[in-house]
Design a protein around this motif. Structure first.
Motif, PDB file in Angstrom:
ATOM      1  N   VAL A  68       0.852  -1.191   0.000  1.00  0.00           N
ATOM      2  CA  VAL A  68       0.000   0.000   0.000  1.00  0.00           C
ATOM      3  C   VAL A  68       0.886   1.239   0.000  1.00  0.00           C
ATOM      4  CG1 VAL A  68      -1.969  -1.090   1.174  1.00  0.00           C
ATOM      5  CG2 VAL A  68      -0.208   0.072   2.529  1.00  0.00           C
ATOM      6  N   VAL A  69       0.314   2.354  -0.471  1.00  0.00           N
ATOM      7  CA  VAL A  69       1.005   3.640  -0.465  1.00  0.00           C
ATOM      8  C   VAL A  69       0.050   4.660   0.132  1.00  0.00           C
ATOM      9  CG1 VAL A  69       2.210   5.369  -1.862  1.00  0.00           C
ATOM     10  CG2 VAL A  69       2.147   2.987  -2.623  1.00  0.00           C
ATOM     11  N   VAL A 115      -2.126  -5.246   5.343  1.00  0.00           N
ATOM     12  CA  VAL A 115      -1.943  -3.851   5.732  1.00  0.00           C
ATOM     13  C   VAL A 115      -2.964  -3.035   4.950  1.00  0.00           C
ATOM     14  CG1 VAL A 115      -0.093  -3.499   4.032  1.00  0.00           C
ATOM     15  CG2 VAL A 115      -0.301  -1.939   5.985  1.00  0.00           C
ATOM     16  N   ASP A 116      -3.592  -2.073   5.620  1.00  0.00           N
ATOM     17  CA  ASP A 116      -4.609  -1.259   4.964  1.00  0.00           C
ATOM     18  C   ASP A 116      -4.572   0.142   5.555  1.00  0.00           C
ATOM     19  OD1 ASP A 116      -6.613  -0.666   3.167  1.00  0.00           O
ATOM     20  OD2 ASP A 116      -7.979  -2.209   3.877  1.00  0.00           O
ATOM     21  N   ILE A 117      -5.037   1.122   4.787  1.00  0.00           N
ATOM     22  CA  ILE A 117      -5.034   2.521   5.216  1.00  0.00           C
ATOM     23  C   ILE A 117      -6.468   2.999   5.369  1.00  0.00           C
ATOM     24  CG2 ILE A 117      -4.274   4.856   4.638  1.00  0.00           C
ATOM     25  CD1 ILE A 117      -2.072   3.523   2.891  1.00  0.00           C
ATOM     26  N   GLY A 121      -6.076   8.175   7.296  1.00  0.00           N
ATOM     27  CA  GLY A 121      -4.647   7.951   7.164  1.00  0.00           C
ATOM     28  C   GLY A 121      -4.054   6.985   8.171  1.00  0.00           C
ATOM     29  N   ASP A 122      -4.832   6.584   9.181  1.00  0.00           N
ATOM     30  CA  ASP A 122      -4.334   5.577  10.118  1.00  0.00           C
ATOM     31  C   ASP A 122      -4.044   4.294   9.355  1.00  0.00           C
ATOM     32  OD1 ASP A 122      -4.680   7.353  12.186  1.00  0.00           O
ATOM     33  OD2 ASP A 122      -6.448   6.363  13.022  1.00  0.00           O
ATOM     34  N   ILE A 123      -3.045   3.567   9.826  1.00  0.00           N
ATOM     35  CA  ILE A 123      -2.654   2.321   9.164  1.00  0.00           C
ATOM     36  C   ILE A 123      -2.943   1.159  10.091  1.00  0.00           C
ATOM     37  CG2 ILE A 123      -0.716   1.007   8.229  1.00  0.00           C
ATOM     38  CD1 ILE A 123       0.507   3.768   7.477  1.00  0.00           C
ATOM     39  N   HIS A 132      -2.847  -4.493  14.577  1.00  0.00           N
ATOM     40  CA  HIS A 132      -2.127  -3.352  15.148  1.00  0.00           C
ATOM     41  C   HIS A 132      -2.469  -2.085  14.368  1.00  0.00           C
ATOM     42  CE1 HIS A 132       0.469  -6.021  17.555  1.00  0.00           C
ATOM     43  NE2 HIS A 132       0.228  -6.855  16.561  1.00  0.00           N
ATOM     44  N   LYS A 133      -2.378  -0.940  15.062  1.00  0.00           N
ATOM     45  CA  LYS A 133      -2.740   0.346  14.463  1.00  0.00           C
ATOM     46  C   LYS A 133      -1.598   1.346  14.616  1.00  0.00           C
ATOM     47  CE  LYS A 133      -6.149   4.063  15.088  1.00  0.00           C
ATOM     48  NZ  LYS A 133      -7.316   4.480  15.885  1.00  0.00           N
ATOM     49  N   SER A 134      -1.393   2.143  13.562  1.00  0.00           N
ATOM     50  CA  SER A 134      -0.432   3.238  13.595  1.00  0.00           C
ATOM     51  C   SER A 134      -1.167   4.531  13.271  1.00  0.00           C
ATOM     52  CB  SER A 134       0.678   3.017  12.565  1.00  0.00           C
ATOM     53  OG  SER A 134       1.504   4.163  12.478  1.00  0.00           O
TER      54      SER A 134
END
Length: 179
Positions: A68-69, A115-117, A121-123, A132-134
């Motif tokens: 992902v970008v 992985v997803d956005i 914009g949280d990842i 898990h969250k970023s």
């Protein structure tokens, strides 16, 4: 026929520069006919031509589940054996940001399934049995989110219009255990 490896598993387009695209290779789900990948390719002209990223030719990127970008050009790759990899320079260099050995509570695996956005914009990323969250473009990740069911493989989908909704398809023992 134009690439060294045709086991393409995921394609992503940079939202802020749509001519920039990436694809990753390598089937990582242990199927008998799985084909090992050979890294990540990049195009800067909308897919007319592609070049393999030299930084991804090693074993770290042999089996990539998803790429992902985000809106600022940060690239993230979910790998089978080396956690979640992050590049802030278009794929020139990579850093492992999620997986074992990083001190993240609940990160007990290096098998990054997805992985997803989210819309804000949280990842979100999944390891073997954990989510898990970023909130800082993947620089750091929080401890595992609590799932109400037993999980191994977890696939995600973030609602494109509302960052409050993240969906998970959860597998345990090779069967769907819940959504």
């Amino acid at each position: 026929d134009f690439f060294d490896n045709l086991a393409i598993t995921s394609i992503a387009q940079a939202p802020s520069t749509p001519l920039t695209m990436y694809f990753c290779t390598g089937e990582g789900y242990f199927n008998l006919d799985a084909i090992r990948g050979d890294g990540v390719w990049k195009s800067t002209n909308g897919g007319t031509t592609w070049a393999q990223l030299a930084s991804t030719t090693g074993a770290t990127f042999d089996n990539c589940q998803k790429i992902v970008v985000n809106s600022t050009g940060i690239v993230l790759v979910a790998t089978r054996a080396n956690g979640l990899q992050r590049s802030a320079d278009g794929g020139t260099t990579w850093t492992k940001v999620l997986g074992t050995g990083l001190g993240i509570t609940g990160a007990t695996s290096n098998f990054c399934y997805d992985v997803d956005i989210a819309a804000n914009g949280d990842i979100y990323a999944t390891l073997d049995g954990s989510v898990h969250k970023s909130t800082n473009a993947g620089v750091t990740f929080a401890a595992a989110q609590t799932l109400p069911i037993t999980a191994s493989r977890v696939e995600l989908a973030c609602a494109p219009s509302d960052a409050n909704y993240v969906y998970a398809s959860v597998e345990n023992g090779n069967v769907v255990n819940g959504i």
